[in-house]
Design an enzyme around this catalytic site. Structure first.
Site, PDB file in Angstrom:
ATOM      1  CG  ASP A 214      -1.822   1.196   1.287  1.00  0.00           C
ATOM      2  OD1 ASP A 214      -2.586   1.404   0.326  1.00  0.00           O
ATOM      3  OD2 ASP A 214      -1.766   1.944   2.283  1.00  0.00           O
TER       4      ASP A 214
ATOM      5  CG  MET B  72      -8.935   8.279   4.074  1.00  0.00           C
ATOM      6  SD  MET B  72     -10.432   8.023   3.101  1.00  0.00           S
ATOM      7  CE  MET B  72     -10.431   9.503   2.101  1.00  0.00           C
ATOM      8  NE  ARG B  73       0.082   5.737   2.384  1.00  0.00           N
ATOM      9  CZ  ARG B  73       0.023   5.081   3.540  1.00  0.00           C
ATOM     10  NH1 ARG B  73      -0.465   3.858   3.574  1.00  0.00           N
ATOM     11  NH2 ARG B  73       0.445   5.635   4.648  1.00  0.00           N
ATOM     12  CB  ALA B  74      -6.339   3.886  -2.377  1.00  0.00           C
TER      13      ALA B  74
END
Length: 639
Positions: free
Chosen positions: A167, A248-250
């Site tokens: 991720d 929320m990184r995506a």
């Protein structure tokens, strides 16, 4: 020798685009390149550096650097450490920068990133995300900028990265060799031309590379002016929600990538096509919620998600004003389509239960090829199974070991373990009078230096011996066993172990998976396991011993743990139980740590699995206890 030009690379369009987008917007977070060997992964990455804009470094303009981080690098070399020479010579505390400082405003390239120690991967990805390196160690407090394009390449056959680390890479690309004959011919032709005369080959493609470099610089300058509308931001959020990604990184990476793509194509605002291209690079590795999920992104699934995202994007727009003269407002045709219930097709095939009677009996059960393995029951978080003692194997997260990182347990005169400052000072203090020191700085000599012995964790070789005989093949029991093995394999994946799987049934023990770091292959082999027949446990123990001794020759420092899942009913041939005990003795004599998982069920228990554990001089735990209590002490107590 001139480097291979970026423009001369044939194919690999998605990889080239991912690298260019990261060059346009370094905040994307880098690229993970997954692919089989011989697919030009390293060649493309190294060629990228020539396209990056020049760097202003302390008033001096220089080309962007490519810094390669070797798999065996130490933490000191990566982040930097105290300048020991300056301390000993001048008595001044000084910081010596590492590879991350050298990679500032360039490319940091890690080949075989999946083989890099986990703590180094964490350091790299933290630096890539924050753009700075913070060092707090050896009495040094230091911080410096470290903005770089992080690129990692890996061969999935040699083991996967943990999902948490996947991720942290902004983009991921899977590459493979083309099966088109013309493309393969062109690849070989260009490589041979390059080897014959690298300088002439580079000059041939120099104009194309210069044009690409100018386009990257132009896109960087346009980046801040690209508009990301609420409609497209809603589309991005809807896509990430559809794929059920964690955190929320995506969303952030997808937004940055879409913006970079819009700038790269010369647009002034992000469009649906920019979002789709970004999704194909951003989401595939983030949908792997489990280590054993297949990587990649199904195009039909992406199409469906884009359709739902389009509906969400339209739903978020203000309603058009009503027509004061009556009738339908502009563009107000009702959508007569069927409501999307968000359901998914049922992928489950027919449930072939097979015969339900327990095949225990004089004949030893059904034929070995008559029954497929039952689907595994729900997986669980397995408790730690640990090899006794302290090893020196490859860094991991299972058993105790001496290592280059971890807590300091003692000092040594061997200076190859890193400086133990306190012991060094004490050793020097004893000789100060003899050295004529009455005041001032401490006088040090090479003989004073002391190294630090640190204790950390290592990865092990876990050899699973799975009893797939008729006595184990009752559907509920086998489902529980396979579920336990999957849970233990997941635990091995997280602890950076190598694994091997041996199944025993019929008349033989089959090595269904030789020692490997790619434990997801073990799960696939387990799912196709056949069951039934007699239980040749002796052959299973002997095969495990053979595998472990052979692996010791290849990797002497990696310690092994055999985990046998069986009810202990050895029925393979004459005197089967006696032969199983003899084989267990041989394993124990080879100093192999072991644990037997007792899979026996029912009111009447023979206790044969526990007897085998005693012969193995190992531990024994009931199947249900793997997730109910800590069993690490079981192995240690048997040492």
């Amino acid at each position: 020798m001139a480097g291979f030009p970026f423009s001369a690379v044939v194919g690999q369009d998605q990889l080239r685009l991912a690298l260019i987008l990261c060059a346009v917007h370094p905040g994307i977070g880098g690229v993970l390149v997954r692919g089989e060997k011989g697919t030009a992964k390293s060649t493309v990455v190294r060629a990228l550096t020539a396209l990056l804009p020049a760097v202003d470094d302390a008033g001096v303009t220089r080309p962007a650097r490519l810094v390669e981080l070797p798999v065996g690098a130490t933490e000191d070399r990566v982040i930097g450490s105290i300048d020991l020479e300056k301390v000993l010579r001048d008595g001044e505390r000084a910081f010596q920068p590492g590879l991350l400082a050298a990679a500032h405003q360039g490319v940091l390239y890690v080949d075989e990133v999946n083989l890099l120690h986990d703590h180094l991967v964490d350091v790299l990805l933290d630096a890539a995300a924050m753009g700075r390196v913070h060092v707090e160690r050896d009495g040094i407090s230091h911080s410096h900028a470290a903005k770089f394009v992080l690129v990692g390449t890996m061969n999935p056959e040699e083991g996967e990265l943990r999902p948490q680390l996947l991720d942290r890479f902004g983009l991921a690309v899977d590459v493979s060799a083309s099966r088109d004959v013309d493309v393969r011919m062109e690849v070989v032709r260009r490589r041979l031309d390059y080897e014959r005369d690298p300088q002439a080959f580079a000059r041939r493609y120099a104009p194309a590379d210069q044009e690409l470099a100018a386009e990257i610089l132009s896109a960087r300058n346009k980046l801040d002016g690209v508009e990301l509308s609420n409609r497209e931001l809603r589309r991005i959020a809807s896509l990430c929600a559809s794929f059920d990604v964690d955190g929320m990184r995506a969303d952030l990476v997808l937004a940055r990538t879409a913006t970079a793509h819009a700038a790269w194509r010369g647009g002034s605002e992000v469009t649906e096509e920019d979002v789709r291209v970004a999704a194909e690079l951003t989401l595939p590795h983030r949908r792997r919620r489990d280590p054993f999920d297949e990587p990649g992104l199904d195009q039909q699934q992406l199409d469906d998600a884009m359709d739902r995202a389009d509906e969400d994007a339209r739903a978020g727009e203000p309603e058009p004003p009503e027509n004061p003269e009556g009738g339908e407002p502009d563009g107000g045709e009702s959508d007569g389509g069927e409501p999307d219930d968000g359901g998914r097709p049922d992928d489950d095939g027919p449930d072939d239960d097979g015969p339900q009677d327990d095949p225990d009996g004089p004949g030893g059960g059904v034929r070995a090829t008559d029954r497929p393995s039952a689907p595994p029951s729900s997986a669980f978080k397995a408790k730690l199974l640990e090899v006794p003692g302290v090893g020196e194997g490859a860094p991991g997260r299972r058993s105790r070991s001496t290592s280059s990182r971890g807590r300091v347990v003692r000092s040594t005169t061997d200076r190859g373990h890193g400086l133990h400052l306190t012991s060094t000072v004490f050793a020097a203090a004893e000789s100060q009078i003899a050295r004529g020191r009455t005041e001032g700085r401490l006088r040090l000599a090479p003989a004073d230096l002391r190294g630090a012995i640190r204790e950390g964790r290592e990865g092990n070789l876990i050899v699973f011996v799975v009893d797939a005989s008729g006595s184990m093949a009752a559907r509920d029991r086998l489902s529980a066993v396979t579920g336990a093995v999957v849970s233990l394999l997941r635990d091995a994946y997280q602890r950076r172990d190598k694994v091997a799987v041996i199944t025993v049934r019929g008349r033989e023990a089959e090595l269904v998976l030789p020692p490997t770091s790619s434990v997801d292959i073990a799960v696939r082999r387990l799912q196709s396991m056949r069951t039934g027949g007699k239980s040749p446990l002796a052959e299973g123990f002997l095969r495990a011993r053979e595998v472990i001794l052979r692996e010791r020759l290849r990797d002497p420092q990696r310690r092994a743990l055999m985990v046998a899942l069986t009810d202990g009913r050895a029925t393979g041939g004459k005197d089967a139980l006696h032969r199983a005990r003899v084989a267990a003795h041989l394993l124990a004599d080879a100093s192999v740590a072991s644990i037997v998982v007792d899979c026996e069920t029912g009111l009447v228990r023979l206790g044969l699995a526990a007897e085998l554990a005693r012969e193995l001089r190992g531990g024994c735990v009931r199947l249900a206890e793997l997730s109910a209590q800590q069993v690490a002490g079981v192995v240690r107590a048997a040492a």
